[in-house]
Design a protein around this motif. Structure first.
Motif, short mmCIF file in Angstrom:
data_model
loop_
_atom_site.label_atom_id
_atom_site.label_comp_id
_atom_site.label_asym_id
_atom_site.label_seq_id
_atom_site.Cartn_x
_atom_site.Cartn_y
_atom_site.Cartn_z
N ILE A 126 0.84 -1.21 0.00
CA ILE A 126 0.00 0.00 0.00
C ILE A 126 0.87 1.25 0.00
CG2 ILE A 126 -1.79 1.27 1.25
CD1 ILE A 126 -2.74 -1.41 0.16
N ARG A 127 1.86 1.29 0.88
CA ARG A 127 2.66 2.51 1.07
C ARG A 127 3.96 2.53 0.27
NH1 ARG A 127 1.47 5.95 5.12
NH2 ARG A 127 0.04 5.27 6.77
N GLY A 128 4.35 1.40 -0.31
CA GLY A 128 5.60 1.36 -1.04
C GLY A 128 6.79 1.04 -0.15
N HIS A 129 7.95 0.79 -0.79
CA HIS A 129 9.19 0.50 -0.06
C HIS A 129 10.05 1.76 0.00
CE1 HIS A 129 7.91 -3.45 -1.61
NE2 HIS A 129 8.47 -3.92 -0.52
N ARG A 130 10.83 1.90 1.04
CA ARG A 130 11.75 3.04 1.11
C ARG A 130 12.87 2.84 0.08
NH1 ARG A 130 10.01 5.74 5.41
NH2 ARG A 130 8.95 4.54 7.05
N ARG A 131 13.41 3.95 -0.39
CA ARG A 131 14.37 3.88 -1.50
C ARG A 131 15.70 3.26 -1.09
NH1 ARG A 131 12.89 9.14 -2.06
NH2 ARG A 131 15.00 9.98 -1.99
N THR A 132 15.89 3.03 0.20
CA THR A 132 17.15 2.42 0.63
C THR A 132 17.22 0.95 0.22
OG1 THR A 132 16.08 2.01 2.75
CG2 THR A 132 17.52 3.93 2.60
N TYR A 133 16.06 0.33 -0.09
CA TYR A 133 16.06 -1.08 -0.48
C TYR A 133 16.34 -1.23 -1.96
CZ TYR A 133 13.77 -1.78 4.01
OH TYR A 133 13.48 -1.80 5.35
N ILE A 134 17.06 -2.29 -2.32
CA ILE A 134 17.31 -2.59 -3.73
C ILE A 134 16.00 -3.04 -4.37
CG2 ILE A 134 18.51 -4.16 -5.31
CD1 ILE A 134 20.78 -4.26 -3.25
N GLY A 135 15.72 -2.48 -5.54
CA GLY A 135 14.49 -2.85 -6.24
C GLY A 135 13.24 -2.25 -5.64
N ALA A 136 13.40 -1.15 -4.86
CA ALA A 136 12.24 -0.53 -4.21
C ALA A 136 11.29 0.04 -5.26
CB ALA A 136 12.71 0.59 -3.28
N PRO A 195 7.13 2.16 -5.60
CA PRO A 195 6.00 2.75 -4.87
C PRO A 195 4.94 1.70 -4.59
CG PRO A 195 6.56 4.04 -6.83
CD PRO A 195 7.31 2.76 -6.92
N GLY A 196 4.00 2.04 -3.70
CA GLY A 196 2.90 1.14 -3.40
C GLY A 196 1.87 1.08 -4.53
N GLN A 197 0.91 0.17 -4.37
CA GLN A 197 -0.08 -0.05 -5.43
C GLN A 197 -0.97 1.17 -5.66
OE1 GLN A 197 -0.40 -2.55 -7.46
NE2 GLN A 197 1.13 -3.89 -6.58
N ILE A 198 -1.18 2.00 -4.65
CA ILE A 198 -2.01 3.20 -4.82
C ILE A 198 -1.34 4.15 -5.81
CG2 ILE A 198 -3.07 5.17 -3.67
CD1 ILE A 198 -4.30 2.56 -2.78
N ASP A 211 3.65 8.36 0.22
CA ASP A 211 4.15 7.04 -0.09
C ASP A 211 5.61 6.94 0.36
OD1 ASP A 211 3.61 4.53 -2.11
OD2 ASP A 211 5.67 5.23 -2.30
N HIS A 212 6.01 5.77 0.89
CA HIS A 212 7.38 5.62 1.39
C HIS A 212 8.42 5.82 0.30
CE1 HIS A 212 6.06 3.05 5.08
NE2 HIS A 212 5.99 4.34 5.31
N TYR A 213 8.08 5.44 -0.92
CA TYR A 213 9.07 5.55 -2.01
C TYR A 213 9.18 7.01 -2.48
CZ TYR A 213 11.42 4.72 -6.47
OH TYR A 213 12.31 4.74 -7.52
#
Length: 544
Positions: free
Chosen positions: A146-156, A158-161, A209-211
């Motif tokens: 829903i909220r997405g992954h933070r950009r610190t993760y590889i392959g991050a 955004p969420g589905q929204i 969104d986290h991303y």
């Protein structure tokens, strides 16, 4: 070349119409990118992030079609019935016409499978002239969906929204969150909690969104969620949505929908022309509805129509090109014996101790036979049929009322000292629960102990109290459709359910049956028996 790429990105950022905070973040990231060698690991991450920011529909939006008559035409063309939802959409359009800058509602369509919740979302988008995007929440367990992954993760990502908004290409699409009651939850977080912000019109104007990590205004999005049942939806999330219930279709509505939509669709998919190569009579569709499907929606009916079309396509493939009118006899020859045959109610209720109740299920209404028998023994009540705790307590409350009024009912006062009573609800493989069979339990027990059979054309629903009051229950429309389907002529309802009867049940269904609104068990008995066993010595209130 590198400078040109940076300038192109800068121009796209300026043209995207981002709000100030997002614009600052984009320029800051662009300046980092300009100083970064293309071979650096961070380069691709920063470039992808900028592409997402630029691609978001910050200011792109479609103009709503506020032609109310035209929207009504679109909704009626796509769906038969569902008047309450259509009225709600037209009310929303009228408000939008008067006050275009108002917030969009957050709707939740609740109903059994196959009644058209998802397709209605598409129809709403078409009526409004908006883009439509559907997001299935079934089985979703990760809050980052829903909220997405933070950009610190590889392959991050955004969420589905946010992804849905990008795909729709506008900031005010119709966004359907399908199967919200099927959300999961595990160590990765709770998606239902993440939706609390998304589906709150007071908070979602600055959804972060986290991303992207910049606020995006979701207040212009028309959110429509769907669910089969509301019980699994957390109360705080349920509180944020305007819930609209969809009940099942009547038999006439199913036949109309089949003739208008399902038969042409299945004929076309099987290489036939509806009305030319194949026609279905109303009687044949009625046989399909009654004998081969038992559902509130239309999915199984469509499957049976598809089966018949396949067999007709095979005939044509073998050289028989004659047009075919599908009749009840042809249905039986193609599909075999009916899967369901409704038992004659009078036959089941000839013996004392049997009464007909009405039940709500997630796939629509159904009838329920309550059977009671008595044998020599003492003070033992046996309950079978996979009854839940609430239903067991309903039987105990009904029995206690009967025992406390045995003299008024013409029953031997010491019957409980010398008898064992067994109450059974058939279809023992199916779990059953709820308080709404209370009056049926009471009628079955009175019938058993007085030796008088309950009238065969009567069905009833209602909760009972120890003082003999009949309390209101839910699922009235579904129960009335089930009663009509099996030929019930008289229905006993709690008086406090009168508003549900008038508001939710179609006039055609109401006109086909007689309704008795009751407040107490003696009133139930006066309708359920040809001659009431209740002795009118005193009013019930003076006894209690």
């Amino acid at each position: 070349e590198r400078t040109q790429e940076i300038e192109d990105l800068r121009a796209k950022i300026e043209a995207s119409g981002m709000p100030e905070e997002a614009h600052k973040e984009a320029i800051r990231e662009l300046d980092r990118l300009a100083k970064m060698p293309p071979a650096a690991a961070e380069y691709t991450v920063a470039r992808t992030y900028l592409d997402w920011l630029i691609a978001m529909p910050w200011k792109t939006e479609t103009v709503d079609n506020v032609d109310i008559a035209g929207a009504r035409g679109v909704l009626d063309e796509d769906h038969v019935g569902l008047d309450r939802i259509k009225e709600r959409i037209l009310e929303y359009l009228a408000v939008k016409k008067i006050r275009p800058e108002g917030k969009d509602p957050i709707l939740c369509f609740v109903g059994p499978p196959g009644v058209g919740k998802t397709s209605l979302g598409k129809s709403v988008a078409r009526a409004l002239g908006r883009k439509f995007h559907r997001l299935s929440l079934g089985g979703m367990r990760d809050e980052a969906e829903i909220r997405g992954h933070r950009r610190t993760y590889i392959g991050a990502l955004p969420g589905q929204i946010v992804q849905g908004l990008r795909r729709a290409g506008t900031k005010n699409p119709v966004l359907m969150l399908d199967e919200i009651d099927k959300l999961g939850m595990d160590f990765r977080g709770d998606p239902a909690s993440a939706l609390l912000e998304v589906l709150d019109s007071e908070q979602n104007s600055a959804f972060r969104d986290h991303y992207l990590d910049v606020p995006f205004d979701l207040s212009r999005v028309l959110f429509i969620t769907t669910a089969n049942i509301l019980d699994p939806v957390p109360p705080p999330l349920r509180d944020r949505m305007e819930v609209i219930h969809l009940a099942g279709y009547t038999e006439e509505e199913k036949i109309g929908i089949a003739q208008q939509h399902l038969v042409p669709k299945q004929a076309r998919e099987h290489g036939l022309v509806a009305g030319t190569d194949v026609t279905f009579t109303d009687e044949a569709l009625r046989v399909l509805c009654r004998g081969y499907t038992r559902e509130a929606g239309l999915r199984n009916l469509e499957r049976e129509i598809a089966t018949i079309c396949r067999k007709l396509a095979r005939r044509r493939g073998e050289g028989d090109l004659e047009p075919v009118a599908v009749t009840p006899d042809l249905v039986s020859s193609f599909l075999g014996a009916p899967r369901w045959e409704y038992e004659e109610l009078r036959q089941r209720t000839r013996e004392p101790g049997v009464a007909v109740g009405l039940a709500w299920t997630p796939v629509g209404g159904d009838i329920l036979f309550i059977e009671a028998t008595r044998m020599k023994g003492g003070k033992t009540l046996t309950l079978t049929g996979q009854l839940g705790d609430v239903m067991k307590e309903s039987v105990q409350a009904a029995l206690s009322w009967v025992r406390s009024h045995a003299d008024r009912l013409g029953i031997a006062p010491d019957f409980w000292e010398t008898s064992d009573i067994h109450v059974h609800v058939p279809a023992g493989a199916i779990p059953k629960d709820g308080p709404s069979a209370g009056v049926t339990m009471a009628a079955a027990l009175v019938s058993l102990l007085t030796g008088r059979p309950v009238r065969g054309d009567v069905a009833m629903t209602g909760e009972v109290s120890l003082s003999g009051r009949v309390l209101p229950v839910g699922g009235i429309k579904e129960k009335m459709l089930a009663a009509r389907r099996v030929g019930v002529k008289t229905v006993i309802l709690p008086r406090r359910n009168e508003k549900n009867l008038l508001e939710d049940v179609q006039p055609a269904v109401r006109d086909s049956m007689t309704f008795h609104l009751v407040d107490s068990i003696p009133e139930v008995l006066s309708v359920a028996f040809e001659e009431t066993p209740w002795r009118p010595i005193l009013r019930l209130e003076s006894v209690i």
